[in-house]
Scaffold this motif. Structure first.
Motif, short mmCIF file in Angstrom:
data_model
loop_
_atom_site.label_atom_id
_atom_site.label_comp_id
_atom_site.label_asym_id
_atom_site.label_seq_id
_atom_site.Cartn_x
_atom_site.Cartn_y
_atom_site.Cartn_z
N ALA A 1 18.44 27.39 56.48
CA ALA A 1 17.86 28.67 56.06
C ALA A 1 16.60 28.45 55.24
O ALA A 1 16.36 29.10 54.22
CB ALA A 1 18.89 29.48 55.27
N ALA A 2 15.77 27.50 55.69
CA ALA A 2 14.55 27.16 54.96
C ALA A 2 13.45 28.16 55.28
O ALA A 2 13.19 28.47 56.44
CB ALA A 2 14.11 25.75 55.34
N GLU A 3 12.79 28.62 54.24
CA GLU A 3 11.71 29.60 54.41
C GLU A 3 10.66 29.36 53.35
O GLU A 3 10.91 29.48 52.15
CB GLU A 3 12.26 31.02 54.29
N TRP A 4 9.45 28.98 53.79
CA TRP A 4 8.36 28.70 52.86
C TRP A 4 7.83 30.01 52.28
O TRP A 4 7.38 30.88 53.02
CB TRP A 4 7.25 27.96 53.58
N PRO A 5 7.87 30.20 50.96
CA PRO A 5 7.42 31.47 50.37
C PRO A 5 5.91 31.63 50.44
O PRO A 5 5.16 30.66 50.32
CB PRO A 5 7.91 31.37 48.92
N GLU A 6 5.47 32.86 50.62
CA GLU A 6 4.03 33.12 50.66
C GLU A 6 3.41 32.99 49.28
O GLU A 6 2.25 32.60 49.13
CB GLU A 6 3.77 34.53 51.21
N ARG A 7 4.19 33.32 48.24
CA ARG A 7 3.64 33.26 46.89
C ARG A 7 4.76 32.96 45.90
O ARG A 7 5.88 33.45 46.06
CB ARG A 7 2.97 34.59 46.52
N VAL A 8 4.46 32.13 44.90
CA VAL A 8 5.41 31.79 43.86
C VAL A 8 4.79 32.12 42.51
O VAL A 8 3.67 31.69 42.21
CB VAL A 8 5.80 30.30 43.90
N PHE A 9 5.50 32.89 41.69
CA PHE A 9 5.04 33.23 40.34
C PHE A 9 5.62 32.22 39.36
O PHE A 9 6.77 31.79 39.52
CB PHE A 9 5.48 34.64 39.97
N SER A 10 4.85 31.84 38.34
CA SER A 10 5.32 30.82 37.40
C SER A 10 4.93 31.19 35.97
O SER A 10 3.93 31.86 35.73
CB SER A 10 4.73 29.45 37.75
N SER A 11 5.76 30.73 35.03
CA SER A 11 5.45 30.83 33.61
C SER A 11 6.00 29.59 32.93
O SER A 11 6.99 29.01 33.38
CB SER A 11 6.07 32.10 32.99
N VAL A 12 5.34 29.17 31.84
CA VAL A 12 5.69 27.92 31.16
C VAL A 12 6.12 28.20 29.74
O VAL A 12 5.49 28.99 29.02
CB VAL A 12 4.48 26.95 31.16
N LEU A 13 7.21 27.56 29.33
CA LEU A 13 7.69 27.65 27.95
C LEU A 13 8.20 26.27 27.55
O LEU A 13 9.24 25.81 28.02
CB LEU A 13 8.81 28.69 27.82
N ASP A 14 7.43 25.61 26.68
CA ASP A 14 7.75 24.25 26.23
C ASP A 14 7.89 23.33 27.44
O ASP A 14 6.95 23.18 28.20
CB ASP A 14 9.02 24.26 25.37
N ASP A 15 9.09 22.72 27.62
CA ASP A 15 9.26 21.78 28.72
C ASP A 15 9.87 22.44 29.95
O ASP A 15 10.33 21.75 30.86
CB ASP A 15 10.12 20.60 28.29
N ARG A 16 9.88 23.76 30.01
CA ARG A 16 10.45 24.48 31.13
C ARG A 16 9.38 25.27 31.88
O ARG A 16 8.47 25.85 31.28
CB ARG A 16 11.53 25.45 30.66
N ILE A 17 9.52 25.27 33.21
CA ILE A 17 8.67 26.10 34.06
C ILE A 17 9.59 27.04 34.82
O ILE A 17 10.54 26.59 35.48
CB ILE A 17 7.86 25.24 35.04
N TYR A 18 9.32 28.32 34.73
CA TYR A 18 10.16 29.32 35.37
C TYR A 18 9.42 29.86 36.59
O TYR A 18 8.28 30.33 36.48
CB TYR A 18 10.50 30.44 34.39
N LEU A 19 10.07 29.76 37.74
CA LEU A 19 9.47 30.16 39.01
C LEU A 19 10.21 31.35 39.58
O LEU A 19 11.43 31.50 39.40
CB LEU A 19 9.52 29.01 40.02
#
Length: 223
Positions: free
Chosen positions: A31-49
């Motif tokens: 069920a692999a599907e390449w996303p058209e767009r990924v949103f990201s935010s950074v907090l210290d050593d974590r990246i939230y996608l």
């Protein structure tokens, strides 16, 4: 369709498994599907996608990304994250990104990292090794891949049922479509057999970092 004369169940299964590997079938099974767009935010050593409802948390070592000119290809580490392995990769001047569980966040994670860095190396440790190899079979964009096979017997149907239950995976090619020059599989125990460079025992963290950094990986198996 009529069964060929004289063919029993075992011979039919061998014929079925010998059919050519279809990468599109593997993507479908996973069920692999390449996303058209990924949103990201950074907090210290974590990246939230995020890509809609799919949310991913990446951990990054070191927390602050050094200038691109001073580091080697970044590494996506999936599965276990033993400190000895993280430290070995850091000594090699690599940024290390870790995600768990990878099987549920694979496409979002890969799209983000390849969008940010282009080339990315993939390391599967412990329980993440098999999932790393499946990801490499679906998406060819990884520069090099090292994965712990955890002595998974690729010829044993019960191993798939109990340890890697994915309907349609064996017919889709399972691990048979891996490239030989840029994939290193260790801890095979002599039962994980596929293309790629195979090593019977578990590689040390330093050996993993050294192989990723070598100019040309040796095109041979040690199994």
């Amino acid at each position: 369709r009529m069964r060929p004369e004289g063919a029993d169940v075992d011979s039919l299964l061998r014929l079925w498994q010998a059919l050519p590997v279809d990468s599109s079938a593997l993507r479908y099974a996973l069920a692999a599907e390449w996303p058209e767009r990924v949103f990201s935010s950074v907090l210290d050593d974590r990246i939230y996608l995020s890509r809609g409802t799919d949310r991913v948390e990446l951990r990054r070592w070191p927390p602050e990304q050094p200038p691109a000119a001073t580091v080697q290809t970044p590494v996506l580490l999936v599965g276990d994250s033993p400190p000895s392995l993280v430290h070995a990769l850091q000594r090699d001047r690599r940024a290390v990104f870790h995600v768990l569980p990878f099987e549920e966040t694979r496409d979002t994670t890969m799209a983000y990292l390849q969008g940010e860095f282009g080339a990315v190396d993939l390391v599967g440790a412990g329980r993440g090794g098999l999932w790393a190899l499946l990801a490499r079979g679906v998406w060819p964009g990884f520069r090099r891949t090292v994965a712990d096979a955890d002595r998974f017997d690729v010829e044993d149907d019960s191993a798939y049922l109990h340890r890697l239950f994915i309907p349609g995976l064996r017919r889709a090619g399972d691990f048979r479509g891996l490239p030989s020059g840029t994939v290193r599989v260790h801890n095979t125990g002599g039962v994980f057999r596929t293309s790629g460079q195979l090593t019977y025992e578990l590689l040390s963290p330093d050996a993993i970092a050294k192989w990723l950094s070598s100019e040309e990986a040796p095109d041979r198996s040690i199994d």
